[in-house]
Every structure is written in structure tokens, then in C-alpha cells.
Write a protein that holds these residues in place. Structure first.
Motif, short mmCIF file in Angstrom:
data_model
loop_
_atom_site.label_atom_id
_atom_site.label_comp_id
_atom_site.label_asym_id
_atom_site.label_seq_id
_atom_site.Cartn_x
_atom_site.Cartn_y
_atom_site.Cartn_z
N ARG A 147 0.85 -1.19 0.00
CA ARG A 147 0.00 0.00 0.00
C ARG A 147 0.89 1.24 0.00
O ARG A 147 1.79 1.36 0.82
N VAL A 148 0.62 2.16 -0.94
CA VAL A 148 1.43 3.38 -1.01
C VAL A 148 0.65 4.62 -0.62
O VAL A 148 1.24 5.62 -0.21
N CYS A 149 -0.69 4.58 -0.76
CA CYS A 149 -1.51 5.72 -0.39
C CYS A 149 -2.97 5.33 -0.58
O CYS A 149 -3.29 4.25 -1.06
N GLY A 150 -3.85 6.24 -0.22
CA GLY A 150 -5.27 6.06 -0.48
C GLY A 150 -5.63 6.69 -1.82
O GLY A 150 -5.05 7.70 -2.21
N LEU A 151 -6.56 6.08 -2.51
CA LEU A 151 -7.02 6.64 -3.79
C LEU A 151 -7.53 8.05 -3.60
O LEU A 151 -7.30 8.94 -4.43
#
Length: 106
Positions: free
Chosen positions: A6-10
Motif C-alpha cells: 500500500r502506497v496511499c489512499g485513492l
């Protein structure tokens, strides 16, 4: 490495605004554009500068320093002075999570 992380939230990705993230010390630019999310190595193949500081247009990211443009789908340059592509990485969306794998797409 083939695992997705996971790199970030959409919801954290503004349209046509690159976001730099680091995955295992690899700088990656994550871009939401034209209804898709792309991940491309954040370092220009012509000069050692961050692509995430550049502009996004027509599914391309432009290096702010010399104007090289890279296709977000393939990493291939379509404007000089860059002649070498930059790696692109697979992206998965799960709910609001944006996941990226450092396995290069072919």
C-alpha cells in the motif's frame, strides 16, 4: 520483489498531480489520470531529478528540468533529451487503497 504494498489512499491522489512515494528505497511517482492510476519510477532517465515535480498531460509525465516526457503506461520517452525509458510498475486498487509492486511490467 513481487508483493504489492500500500502506497496511499485513492482519495489522496488528485487528478493529474503526481505523488512521490518510496518503496524499499525506490522512488516512485504515483499518478491518477484519465480514470486510471499509474506508477512510474520517479527519477528521469536523462537527469537525476524527480519526475513527480513535473506536470501530467495526456497520460504522460514531463520532467520539469529539461522537458522530457514519459508515457505513464510504458515508461518510454517521447520527447528529447531523454532517450531511455523509465520503469513502470503494476498497480492494484482495493477499496481506497492504492497498491504498487516493484515488479516491472513488460
Amino acid at each position: 520483489m513481487s508483493a504489492f504494498v500500500r502506497v496511499c489512499g485513492l482519495s489522496e491522489l488528485a487528478e493529474d498531480t503526481p505523488k512521490r512515494v518510496d518503496i524499499d528505497s525506490t522512488p516512485v511517482s504515483v499518478v491518477r489520470t484519465e480514470g486510471e492510476v499509474f506508477a512510474i519510477n520517479d527519477i528521469c532517465s536523462h537527469a537525476n531529478v524527480s519526475l513527480s515535480e513535473g506536470e501530467v498531460d495526456d497520460c504522460h509525465i514531463e520532467c520539469w528540468l529539461h522537458g522530457s516526457r514519459f508515457d505513464l503506461r510504458s515508461g518510454k520517452p517521447d520527447a528529447l533529451p531523454a532517450t531511455r525509458p523509465v520503469p513502470v510498475y503494476p498497480v492494484k486498487i482495493e477499496g481506497d487503497d492504492v497498491l504498487v509492486s516493484l515488479t516491472q511490467e513488460s
